[in-house]
Design an enzyme around this catalytic site. Sequence first.
Site, PDB file in Angstrom:
ATOM      1  N   LYS A  11       0.820  -1.220   0.000  1.00 38.12           N
ATOM      2  CA  LYS A  11       0.000   0.000   0.000  1.00 38.12           C
ATOM      3  C   LYS A  11       0.857   1.276   0.000  1.00 38.12           C
ATOM      4  O   LYS A  11       2.063   1.231   0.252  1.00 38.12           O
ATOM      5  CB  LYS A  11      -0.939  -0.030   1.212  1.00 38.12           C
ATOM      6  N   TYR A  51     -12.527  -2.264  -4.024  1.00 41.37           N
ATOM      7  CA  TYR A  51     -13.064  -2.352  -2.663  1.00 41.37           C
ATOM      8  C   TYR A  51     -14.592  -2.261  -2.630  1.00 41.37           C
ATOM      9  O   TYR A  51     -15.166  -1.872  -1.613  1.00 41.37           O
ATOM     10  CB  TYR A  51     -12.451  -1.250  -1.792  1.00 41.37           C
ATOM     11  N   ASN A 114      -2.066   0.289   6.635  1.00 44.93           N
ATOM     12  CA  ASN A 114      -1.593  -0.974   7.213  1.00 44.93           C
ATOM     13  C   ASN A 114      -0.703  -1.769   6.251  1.00 44.93           C
ATOM     14  O   ASN A 114      -0.601  -2.987   6.353  1.00 44.93           O
ATOM     15  CB  ASN A 114      -2.761  -1.801   7.760  1.00 44.93           C
ATOM     16  N   HIS A 117      -2.317  -5.431   1.620  1.00 47.58           N
ATOM     17  CA  HIS A 117      -3.605  -6.115   1.468  1.00 47.58           C
ATOM     18  C   HIS A 117      -3.315  -7.529   1.016  1.00 47.58           C
ATOM     19  O   HIS A 117      -2.375  -7.756   0.255  1.00 47.58           O
ATOM     20  CB  HIS A 117      -4.473  -5.417   0.406  1.00 47.58           C
ATOM     21  N   GLU A 128      -9.396 -11.082  -7.636  1.00 46.46           N
ATOM     22  CA  GLU A 128      -8.516  -9.925  -7.451  1.00 46.46           C
ATOM     23  C   GLU A 128      -7.334  -9.979  -8.425  1.00 46.46           C
ATOM     24  O   GLU A 128      -6.899  -8.944  -8.937  1.00 46.46           O
ATOM     25  CB  GLU A 128      -8.055  -9.850  -5.992  1.00 46.46           C
TER      26      GLU A 128
END
Length: 140
Positions: A11, A51, A114, A117, A128
Amino acid sequence: MAATRTFSIIKPDATRRNLTGAVTKMLEDAGLRVVASKRIQMSREQAEGFYDVHRERPFFGELVDFMISGPVVVQVLEGENAVKANRDVMGATNPADADEGTIRKTYAESIEANSVHGSDSEENAANEIKFFFNDDELVG
Ligand code: CMP
């Protein structure tokens, strides 16, 4: 046991801090092999589509803003029980709850920033992977 595949995103908080290599090393040390990888700037439409399952959540807008705040590295990882192996080395979504030695405990800044993913099931992994990669980009 046969190798399976999962999908990973490094990320913007991690790419911003130049942690792409450090995070990938932790993935590799966990027995996962990078079989496809590209650094991209996600569009708002892409992030919202990726998302979509979280669209009704209160944090959806901030999540999308964060995911387009800088480049990400999308990767396909292969290994034995890849979905679980990746989730184990990532650690809990909230770094405050993550175990020692996990990527999120080591590097994540917050539940939003964070660092990584990872797909939560083989079915989602397949979807995905297809969202970001063509078959001819998966070179093994
Ligand atoms: P990820 O695995 O990418 O899937 C959805 C993301 O939403 C999750 O990681 C978190 O980074 C982010 N997120 C932001 N706020 C929350 C929250 N309150 N609860 C769960 N996920 C959150």
